[in-house]
Write an enzyme that holds these catalytic residues in place. Structure first.
Site, PDB file in Angstrom:
ATOM      1  N   ALA A   1       0.950  -1.153  -0.027  1.00 24.85           N
ATOM      2  CA  ALA A   1       0.145  -0.007   0.188  1.00 24.85           C
ATOM      3  C   ALA A   1       0.860   1.250   0.067  1.00 24.85           C
ATOM      4  CB  ALA A   1      -0.947   0.073   1.252  1.00 24.85           C
ATOM      5  N   CYS A   2       2.248   1.146   0.121  1.00 26.77           N
ATOM      6  CA  CYS A   2       3.091   2.225  -0.060  1.00 26.77           C
ATOM      7  C   CYS A   2       3.627   2.133  -1.301  1.00 26.77           C
ATOM      8  CB  CYS A   2       4.028   2.229   1.153  1.00 26.77           C
ATOM      9  SG  CYS A   2       5.093   3.497   1.323  1.00 26.77           S
ATOM     10  N   PRO A   3       3.711   3.463  -2.302  1.00 30.50           N
ATOM     11  CA  PRO A   3       4.269   3.461  -3.265  1.00 30.50           C
ATOM     12  C   PRO A   3       5.968   3.747  -3.161  1.00 30.50           C
ATOM     13  CG  PRO A   3       2.326   5.121  -3.253  1.00 30.50           C
ATOM     14  CD  PRO A   3       2.602   4.716  -1.949  1.00 30.50           C
TER      15      PRO A   3
ATOM     16  N   ALA B   1       7.655   1.995  -1.138  1.00 34.03           N
ATOM     17  CA  ALA B   1       7.983   0.826  -1.029  1.00 34.03           C
ATOM     18  C   ALA B   1       8.148  -0.202  -2.047  1.00 34.03           C
ATOM     19  CB  ALA B   1       7.179   0.239   0.067  1.00 34.03           C
TER      20      ALA B   1
END
Length: 250
Positions: free
Chosen positions: A76-78, A80
Protein backbone atom coordinates in the site's frame (compact mmCIF):
# COMPACT_ATOMS: atom_id res chain seq x y z
CA UNK A 1 -11.40 25.63 -10.61
CA UNK A 2 -10.89 22.09 -9.27
CA UNK A 3 -12.88 20.35 -6.56
CA UNK A 4 -11.04 20.09 -3.26
CA UNK A 5 -11.28 16.49 -2.08
CA UNK A 6 -12.82 15.90 1.35
CA UNK A 7 -14.31 18.14 4.00
CA UNK A 8 -11.65 19.96 5.96
CA UNK A 9 -13.76 20.10 9.10
CA UNK A 10 -14.44 16.37 9.02
CA UNK A 11 -10.77 15.55 8.40
CA UNK A 12 -9.65 17.79 11.25
CA UNK A 13 -12.17 16.34 13.71
CA UNK A 14 -11.25 12.77 12.81
CA UNK A 15 -7.56 13.59 13.06
CA UNK A 16 -7.99 15.13 16.52
CA UNK A 17 -10.07 12.17 17.69
CA UNK A 18 -7.45 9.74 16.39
CA UNK A 19 -4.62 11.53 18.19
CA UNK A 20 -6.56 11.43 21.47
CA UNK A 21 -7.04 7.70 21.05
CA UNK A 22 -3.37 7.11 20.36
CA UNK A 23 -2.25 9.17 23.35
CA UNK A 24 -4.45 7.09 25.64
CA UNK A 25 -3.15 3.82 24.16
CA UNK A 26 0.56 4.56 24.55
CA UNK A 27 1.24 7.59 26.71
CA UNK A 28 4.92 6.77 27.20
CA UNK A 29 5.86 6.77 23.52
CA UNK A 30 5.49 9.45 20.81
CA UNK A 31 2.16 9.14 19.01
CA UNK A 32 2.01 8.03 15.41
CA UNK A 33 2.55 11.00 13.12
CA UNK A 34 0.40 11.03 10.00
CA UNK A 35 0.87 13.10 6.85
CA UNK A 36 -1.62 15.60 8.28
CA UNK A 37 1.11 16.59 10.72
CA UNK A 38 3.28 17.62 7.77
CA UNK A 39 1.05 20.47 6.58
CA UNK A 40 1.99 24.13 6.83
CA UNK A 41 -0.10 27.04 8.11
CA UNK A 42 -1.27 27.60 4.53
CA UNK A 43 -2.65 24.05 4.37
CA UNK A 44 0.05 22.74 2.02
CA UNK A 45 1.67 19.35 2.52
CA UNK A 46 5.40 19.68 3.18
CA UNK A 47 7.25 16.37 3.37
CA UNK A 48 9.76 15.95 6.18
CA UNK A 49 13.13 14.48 5.25
CA UNK A 50 13.84 10.85 6.09
CA UNK A 51 15.83 10.48 9.30
CA UNK A 52 17.96 7.35 8.84
CA UNK A 53 20.43 7.96 6.00
CA UNK A 54 23.33 5.57 6.50
CA UNK A 55 24.78 3.59 3.61
CA UNK A 56 25.70 -0.01 2.88
CA UNK A 57 29.19 -0.09 1.36
CA UNK A 58 32.36 -2.14 1.40
CA UNK A 59 34.71 -1.09 4.22
CA UNK A 60 31.95 1.08 5.71
CA UNK A 61 30.03 0.74 8.96
CA UNK A 62 27.42 -1.37 7.17
CA UNK A 63 29.20 -3.80 4.86
CA UNK A 64 27.26 -5.80 2.26
CA UNK A 65 26.61 -9.35 3.44
CA UNK A 66 24.11 -11.99 2.39
CA UNK A 67 21.46 -12.58 5.05
CA UNK A 68 22.45 -9.58 7.17
CA UNK A 69 19.84 -7.09 5.95
CA UNK A 70 16.05 -7.13 5.92
CA UNK A 71 13.53 -4.98 4.07
CA UNK A 72 10.28 -3.91 5.69
CA UNK A 73 7.81 -2.84 3.02
CA UNK A 74 4.12 -2.76 2.11
CA UNK A 75 2.04 -3.05 -1.04
CA UNK A 76 0.00 0.00 0.00
CA UNK A 77 3.06 2.29 0.01
CA UNK A 78 4.26 3.57 -3.39
CA UNK A 79 7.68 4.41 -1.95
CA UNK A 80 8.11 0.78 -0.88
CA UNK A 81 7.18 -0.52 -4.35
CA UNK A 82 10.44 0.64 -5.87
CA UNK A 83 12.50 -1.29 -3.30
CA UNK A 84 10.41 -4.44 -3.85
CA UNK A 85 10.90 -4.18 -7.62
CA UNK A 86 14.64 -3.48 -7.42
CA UNK A 87 15.21 -6.42 -5.05
CA UNK A 88 13.39 -8.71 -7.48
CA UNK A 89 15.06 -7.43 -10.66
CA UNK A 90 18.54 -7.68 -9.17
CA UNK A 91 17.89 -11.20 -7.91
CA UNK A 92 18.44 -10.41 -4.24
CA UNK A 93 15.56 -12.45 -2.87
CA UNK A 94 17.91 -14.97 -1.23
CA UNK A 95 20.37 -12.36 0.05
CA UNK A 96 17.97 -9.83 1.59
CA UNK A 97 14.88 -10.89 3.55
CA UNK A 98 11.60 -9.07 3.26
CA UNK A 99 8.52 -8.55 5.43
CA UNK A 100 5.27 -6.87 4.42
CA UNK A 101 3.12 -4.74 6.65
CA UNK A 102 -0.66 -4.95 6.43
CA UNK A 103 -2.25 -2.81 3.71
CA UNK A 104 -4.26 -0.77 6.23
CA UNK A 105 -2.55 1.94 8.28
CA UNK A 106 -4.39 2.19 11.58
CA UNK A 107 -4.14 4.59 14.52
CA UNK A 108 -0.75 3.17 15.50
CA UNK A 109 0.69 3.21 11.99
CA UNK A 110 1.74 0.24 9.87
CA UNK A 111 1.14 -3.14 11.48
CA UNK A 112 2.28 -6.70 10.85
CA UNK A 113 -0.78 -8.89 10.26
CA UNK A 114 -1.88 -11.59 10.66
CA UNK A 115 1.47 -12.70 12.10
CA UNK A 116 4.20 -10.66 13.86
CA UNK A 117 7.33 -9.90 11.86
CA UNK A 118 9.84 -12.80 11.88
CA UNK A 119 12.97 -11.27 13.39
CA UNK A 120 11.76 -10.04 16.79
CA UNK A 121 8.07 -10.85 16.96
CA UNK A 122 7.06 -7.19 16.64
CA UNK A 123 3.51 -6.28 15.68
CA UNK A 124 3.98 -2.67 14.51
CA UNK A 125 6.57 -0.85 12.44
CA UNK A 126 6.82 1.82 15.15
CA UNK A 127 8.25 -0.84 17.48
CA UNK A 128 11.07 -1.40 15.01
CA UNK A 129 11.88 2.32 15.06
CA UNK A 130 11.97 2.34 18.86
CA UNK A 131 14.23 -0.71 18.81
CA UNK A 132 16.65 1.24 16.63
CA UNK A 133 16.33 4.48 18.61
CA UNK A 134 14.55 4.45 21.95
CA UNK A 135 13.80 8.17 21.92
CA UNK A 136 12.81 8.37 18.26
CA UNK A 137 10.23 11.10 17.68
CA UNK A 138 9.69 11.16 13.92
CA UNK A 139 7.29 9.42 11.56
CA UNK A 140 7.16 5.63 11.30
CA UNK A 141 7.51 5.12 7.56
CA UNK A 142 8.33 2.34 5.13
CA UNK A 143 10.42 1.14 3.41
CA UNK A 144 12.99 0.34 6.07
CA UNK A 145 16.36 -1.28 5.40
CA UNK A 146 17.24 -3.05 8.66
CA UNK A 147 20.60 -4.42 9.80
CA UNK A 148 20.11 -7.59 11.82
CA UNK A 149 23.74 -7.62 12.99
CA UNK A 150 23.68 -4.23 14.74
CA UNK A 151 19.90 -4.26 15.16
CA UNK A 152 19.27 -0.82 13.76
CA UNK A 153 17.78 0.98 10.79
CA UNK A 154 20.33 1.63 8.08
CA UNK A 155 18.11 3.74 5.86
CA UNK A 156 14.45 4.65 5.41
CA UNK A 157 14.75 6.76 2.26
CA UNK A 158 13.53 4.74 -0.72
CA UNK A 159 15.54 6.64 -3.35
CA UNK A 160 18.76 5.75 -1.52
CA UNK A 161 17.80 2.17 -0.71
CA UNK A 162 17.26 1.33 -4.39
CA UNK A 163 20.69 2.74 -5.27
CA UNK A 164 22.25 0.48 -2.64
CA UNK A 165 20.30 -2.54 -3.88
CA UNK A 166 21.41 -1.76 -7.42
CA UNK A 167 25.13 -1.55 -6.68
CA UNK A 168 26.30 -2.65 -3.24
CA UNK A 169 25.00 -6.24 -3.23
CA UNK A 170 26.23 -7.41 -6.63
CA UNK A 171 28.41 -10.11 -5.05
CA UNK A 172 25.22 -11.82 -3.86
CA UNK A 173 22.85 -10.88 -6.70
CA UNK A 174 21.58 -13.40 -9.24
CA UNK A 175 21.49 -10.62 -11.84
CA UNK A 176 24.52 -8.42 -11.07
CA UNK A 177 24.80 -7.43 -14.73
CA UNK A 178 21.56 -5.47 -14.46
CA UNK A 179 22.69 -1.94 -13.71
CA UNK A 180 19.89 0.61 -13.38
CA UNK A 181 22.28 3.45 -12.60
CA UNK A 182 25.37 3.08 -14.82
CA UNK A 183 28.08 5.54 -13.92
CA UNK A 184 28.20 6.97 -17.45
CA UNK A 185 24.50 7.90 -17.24
CA UNK A 186 24.24 8.58 -13.50
CA UNK A 187 23.77 12.35 -13.63
CA UNK A 188 21.26 12.13 -16.48
CA UNK A 189 19.19 9.42 -14.77
CA UNK A 190 19.07 11.21 -11.43
CA UNK A 191 18.16 14.49 -13.14
CA UNK A 192 15.25 12.83 -14.95
CA UNK A 193 14.07 11.16 -11.74
CA UNK A 194 14.23 14.46 -9.89
CA UNK A 195 12.29 16.23 -12.66
CA UNK A 196 9.09 14.34 -11.84
CA UNK A 197 9.68 13.68 -8.14
CA UNK A 198 8.20 16.98 -6.98
CA UNK A 199 5.22 17.29 -9.36
CA UNK A 200 4.28 13.57 -9.48
CA UNK A 201 5.79 11.35 -6.77
CA UNK A 202 5.35 13.97 -4.10
CA UNK A 203 2.59 15.82 -5.95
CA UNK A 204 -0.06 13.17 -5.30
CA UNK A 205 0.59 13.54 -1.58
CA UNK A 206 0.37 17.32 -1.86
CA UNK A 207 -3.07 16.94 -3.44
CA UNK A 208 -4.28 14.22 -1.11
CA UNK A 209 -3.23 15.93 2.11
CA UNK A 210 -3.89 19.55 1.14
CA UNK A 211 -6.04 21.27 3.76
CA UNK A 212 -7.07 24.30 1.71
CA UNK A 213 -8.44 24.76 -1.80
CA UNK A 214 -5.46 26.90 -2.80
CA UNK A 215 -2.92 24.33 -1.61
CA UNK A 216 -4.80 21.66 -3.55
CA UNK A 217 -4.82 23.67 -6.78
CA UNK A 218 -1.14 24.58 -6.40
CA UNK A 219 -0.31 20.86 -6.41
CA UNK A 220 -2.99 19.68 -8.86
CA UNK A 221 -1.91 21.76 -11.86
CA UNK A 222 1.78 20.73 -12.04
CA UNK A 223 0.83 17.12 -11.23
CA UNK A 224 -1.43 16.70 -14.23
CA UNK A 225 0.80 18.73 -16.53
CA UNK A 226 3.64 16.34 -15.78
CA UNK A 227 1.37 13.29 -16.05
CA UNK A 228 0.38 14.47 -19.54
CA UNK A 229 4.07 14.70 -20.47
CA UNK A 230 4.79 11.21 -19.12
CA UNK A 231 1.73 9.76 -20.84
CA UNK A 232 2.96 11.04 -24.16
CA UNK A 233 6.36 9.38 -23.63
CA UNK A 234 5.09 6.12 -22.12
CA UNK A 235 2.48 5.77 -24.85
CA UNK A 236 5.37 4.97 -27.19
CA UNK A 237 7.72 2.99 -24.93
CA UNK A 238 7.71 1.11 -21.63
CA UNK A 239 10.38 3.32 -20.05
CA UNK A 240 10.98 7.05 -19.67
CA UNK A 241 13.88 6.77 -22.11
CA UNK A 242 13.38 4.46 -25.12
CA UNK A 243 14.84 0.94 -24.75
CA UNK A 244 16.55 1.71 -21.43
CA UNK A 245 15.15 0.57 -18.11
CA UNK A 246 16.81 2.68 -15.44
CA UNK A 247 16.41 3.98 -11.94
CA UNK A 248 13.96 6.70 -12.97
CA UNK A 249 11.50 3.98 -13.99
CA UNK A 250 11.52 2.27 -10.60
Amino acid sequence: MYAFLGGLGTVTRLHSRRLSTIAAMDAKKPMHKSALDDTTKTGAFERKASVFRSWVSKDGEFEPEAGRYHLYVGYACPWAHRTIITRELKGLTDAIGITFVDYFMGDMGWEFKPEPEPNYGLTKIRELYFKAEEDYGGRFTIPVLWDKKTETIVNNESSEIIIMLNKEFNDFAKNPERDFLPESKRDEILEIAQSFYEPVNNGVYKCGFARTQQAYEDAFVPLFEKLDDLEEVLGKTVSVRPCILALEDL
